[in-house]
Design a protein around this motif. Sequence first.
Motif, mmCIF file in Angstrom:
data_model
loop_
_atom_site.group_PDB
_atom_site.id
_atom_site.type_symbol
_atom_site.label_atom_id
_atom_site.label_comp_id
_atom_site.label_asym_id
_atom_site.label_seq_id
_atom_site.Cartn_x
_atom_site.Cartn_y
_atom_site.Cartn_z
ATOM 1 N N GLY A 25 0.907 -1.300 0.022
ATOM 2 C CA GLY A 25 0.078 0.032 -0.056
ATOM 3 C C GLY A 25 0.804 1.132 0.002
ATOM 4 N N ASP A 26 0.195 2.310 -0.353
ATOM 5 C CA ASP A 26 0.966 3.534 -0.314
ATOM 6 C C ASP A 26 1.221 4.102 0.754
ATOM 7 O OD1 ASP A 26 0.545 3.727 -3.186
ATOM 8 O OD2 ASP A 26 -1.334 4.982 -2.973
ATOM 9 N N LEU A 27 2.662 4.824 0.926
ATOM 10 C CA LEU A 27 3.018 5.521 2.229
ATOM 11 C C LEU A 27 2.074 6.914 2.265
ATOM 12 C CD1 LEU A 27 6.767 5.372 1.920
ATOM 13 C CD2 LEU A 27 5.143 3.916 3.373
ATOM 14 N N PRO A 28 1.918 7.291 3.659
ATOM 15 C CA PRO A 28 1.236 8.530 3.636
ATOM 16 C C PRO A 28 2.018 9.651 3.101
ATOM 17 C CG PRO A 28 2.165 7.618 5.901
ATOM 18 C CD PRO A 28 2.343 6.809 4.750
ATOM 19 N N ILE A 29 1.197 10.616 2.551
ATOM 20 C CA ILE A 29 2.026 11.918 2.383
ATOM 21 C C ILE A 29 1.217 13.020 3.021
ATOM 22 C CG2 ILE A 29 2.877 11.285 0.001
ATOM 23 C CD1 ILE A 29 0.503 12.395 -1.197
ATOM 24 N N PRO A 30 1.794 13.921 3.269
ATOM 25 C CA PRO A 30 1.075 15.079 3.749
ATOM 26 C C PRO A 30 0.126 15.943 2.909
ATOM 27 C CG PRO A 30 3.589 15.710 4.015
ATOM 28 C CD PRO A 30 3.420 14.322 2.930
ATOM 29 N N HIS A 31 -0.884 16.381 3.369
ATOM 30 C CA HIS A 31 -1.915 17.257 2.648
ATOM 31 C C HIS A 31 -1.958 18.561 3.279
ATOM 32 C CE1 HIS A 31 -3.048 13.631 0.474
ATOM 33 N NE2 HIS A 31 -3.280 12.928 1.593
ATOM 34 N N ASP A 32 -1.289 18.861 3.963
ATOM 35 C CA ASP A 32 -1.314 20.276 4.420
ATOM 36 C C ASP A 32 -0.381 21.267 3.522
ATOM 37 O OD1 ASP A 32 1.408 19.293 5.169
ATOM 38 O OD2 ASP A 32 1.132 20.201 7.288
ATOM 39 N N SER A 33 -0.211 22.455 3.990
ATOM 40 C CA SER A 33 0.671 23.519 3.070
ATOM 41 C C SER A 33 2.129 23.075 2.912
ATOM 42 C CB SER A 33 0.576 24.891 3.613
ATOM 43 O OG SER A 33 1.388 25.686 3.109
ATOM 44 N N PRO A 34 2.869 23.271 1.899
ATOM 45 C CA PRO A 34 4.243 22.722 1.694
ATOM 46 C C PRO A 34 5.077 23.858 2.327
ATOM 47 C CG PRO A 34 3.291 23.299 -0.516
ATOM 48 C CD PRO A 34 2.244 23.445 0.586
ATOM 49 N N VAL A 35 4.542 24.661 2.953
ATOM 50 C CA VAL A 35 5.425 25.794 3.659
ATOM 51 C C VAL A 35 5.337 25.572 5.378
ATOM 52 C CG1 VAL A 35 5.695 28.300 3.943
ATOM 53 C CG2 VAL A 35 4.537 27.449 1.893
ATOM 54 N N VAL A 36 6.750 25.587 5.983
ATOM 55 C CA VAL A 36 6.748 25.506 7.102
ATOM 56 C C VAL A 36 7.704 26.829 7.456
ATOM 57 C CG1 VAL A 36 6.961 22.876 7.225
ATOM 58 C CG2 VAL A 36 9.123 24.091 6.923
ATOM 59 N N HIS A 37 7.519 26.841 8.756
ATOM 60 C CA HIS A 37 7.964 28.373 9.620
ATOM 61 C C HIS A 37 8.665 27.726 10.851
ATOM 62 C CE1 HIS A 37 5.484 30.436 6.831
ATOM 63 N NE2 HIS A 37 4.509 29.577 7.211
ATOM 64 N N ALA A 38 9.747 28.272 11.131
ATOM 65 C CA ALA A 38 10.353 28.249 12.421
ATOM 66 C C ALA A 38 10.453 30.073 12.817
ATOM 67 C CB ALA A 38 11.734 27.756 12.413
ATOM 68 N N VAL A 39 10.161 29.994 14.135
ATOM 69 C CA VAL A 39 10.012 31.256 14.627
ATOM 70 C C VAL A 39 11.303 31.977 14.806
ATOM 71 C CG1 VAL A 39 7.869 31.154 15.737
ATOM 72 C CG2 VAL A 39 9.866 30.530 17.266
ATOM 73 N N GLY A 40 11.313 33.295 14.515
ATOM 74 C CA GLY A 40 12.613 34.112 15.060
ATOM 75 C C GLY A 40 12.533 35.281 14.127
#
Length: 103
Positions: A25-40
Amino acid sequence: MRDPASFLLGRGLEGAFNRALSRYGDLPIPHDSPVVHAVGPDPDRLLLIGSGTVRGLGVTANELGLGGQLARRLSPLTGRGVDLEMGGATTLTVHQAADLIDG
Protein backbone atom coordinates in the motif's frame (compact mmCIF):
# COMPACT_ATOMS: atom_id res chain seq x y z
CA MET A 1 27.98 11.27 -17.27
CA ARG A 2 26.77 8.71 -14.75
CA ASP A 3 28.53 5.48 -14.05
CA PRO A 4 26.50 2.59 -15.58
CA ALA A 5 26.68 0.59 -12.34
CA SER A 6 25.23 3.52 -10.36
CA PHE A 7 22.49 3.95 -12.93
CA LEU A 8 21.53 0.25 -12.77
CA LEU A 9 21.66 0.24 -8.97
CA GLY A 10 19.40 3.30 -8.86
CA ARG A 11 16.92 1.72 -11.24
CA GLY A 12 16.98 -1.50 -9.23
CA LEU A 13 16.31 0.30 -5.96
CA GLU A 14 13.52 2.34 -7.56
CA GLY A 15 11.93 -0.88 -8.86
CA ALA A 16 12.16 -2.54 -5.44
CA PHE A 17 10.62 0.53 -3.81
CA ASN A 18 7.74 0.60 -6.30
CA ARG A 19 7.10 -3.14 -5.83
CA ALA A 20 6.99 -2.68 -2.06
CA LEU A 21 4.52 0.18 -2.44
CA SER A 22 2.25 -1.89 -4.66
CA ARG A 23 2.43 -4.86 -2.29
CA TYR A 24 1.95 -3.07 1.04
CA GLY A 25 0.00 0.00 0.00
CA ASP A 26 0.95 3.62 -0.40
CA LEU A 27 2.90 5.51 2.20
CA PRO A 28 1.18 8.50 3.74
CA ILE A 29 1.92 11.93 2.30
CA PRO A 30 1.13 15.28 3.89
CA HIS A 31 -1.95 17.12 2.69
CA ASP A 32 -1.15 20.36 4.49
CA SER A 33 0.61 23.41 3.10
CA PRO A 34 4.13 22.77 1.71
CA VAL A 35 5.39 25.77 3.68
CA VAL A 36 6.88 25.43 7.17
CA HIS A 37 7.93 28.16 9.57
CA ALA A 38 10.36 28.41 12.45
CA VAL A 39 9.94 31.40 14.70
CA GLY A 40 12.55 34.10 14.94
CA PRO A 41 13.25 37.64 13.79
CA ASP A 42 13.80 38.56 10.13
CA PRO A 43 13.13 35.06 8.71
CA ASP A 44 15.26 33.58 5.95
CA ARG A 45 13.22 32.39 2.97
CA LEU A 46 14.32 29.03 1.56
CA LEU A 47 13.15 26.80 -1.25
CA LEU A 48 13.73 23.05 -0.98
CA ILE A 49 13.24 20.98 -4.13
CA GLY A 50 13.56 17.22 -4.34
CA SER A 51 11.85 13.88 -4.62
CA GLY A 52 10.04 11.67 -2.08
CA THR A 53 11.76 12.92 1.07
CA VAL A 54 11.08 16.56 0.28
CA ARG A 55 7.52 15.69 -0.69
CA GLY A 56 7.05 14.21 2.77
CA LEU A 57 6.63 10.60 1.76
CA GLY A 58 5.96 8.60 4.92
CA VAL A 59 4.77 11.42 7.20
CA THR A 60 1.32 12.92 7.64
CA ALA A 61 2.32 16.59 8.06
CA ASN A 62 5.11 18.67 6.53
CA GLU A 63 6.14 19.87 9.99
CA LEU A 64 7.15 16.27 10.76
CA GLY A 65 9.16 15.76 7.56
CA LEU A 66 12.48 17.02 6.24
CA GLY A 67 11.29 20.61 5.77
CA GLY A 68 10.06 20.98 9.33
CA GLN A 69 13.20 19.41 10.76
CA LEU A 70 15.45 21.61 8.64
CA ALA A 71 13.59 24.79 9.59
CA ARG A 72 13.72 23.97 13.30
CA ARG A 73 17.45 23.15 13.13
CA LEU A 74 18.43 26.23 11.10
CA SER A 75 16.64 28.78 13.24
CA PRO A 76 18.80 28.41 16.39
CA LEU A 77 21.97 28.18 14.29
CA THR A 78 21.31 31.47 12.50
CA GLY A 79 19.41 33.27 15.25
CA ARG A 80 16.74 34.10 12.68
CA GLY A 81 13.40 32.65 11.68
CA VAL A 82 12.91 30.36 8.68
CA ASP A 83 10.17 30.31 6.06
CA LEU A 84 10.81 27.16 4.05
CA GLU A 85 8.77 26.25 0.99
CA MET A 86 9.01 22.73 -0.41
CA GLY A 87 8.46 21.54 -3.95
CA GLY A 88 8.66 17.84 -4.62
CA ALA A 89 7.49 14.95 -6.73
CA THR A 90 7.69 11.20 -6.19
CA THR A 91 10.27 10.88 -8.96
CA LEU A 92 11.87 14.15 -9.99
CA THR A 93 13.48 14.94 -13.32
CA VAL A 94 15.43 18.03 -14.29
CA HIS A 95 12.49 19.28 -16.37
CA GLN A 96 10.09 18.83 -13.45
CA ALA A 97 12.49 20.71 -11.16
CA ALA A 98 12.52 23.66 -13.57
CA ASP A 99 8.70 23.68 -13.54
CA LEU A 100 8.66 23.61 -9.71
CA ILE A 101 10.98 26.62 -9.57
CA ASP A 102 8.84 28.54 -12.06
CA GLY A 103 5.69 27.76 -10.06
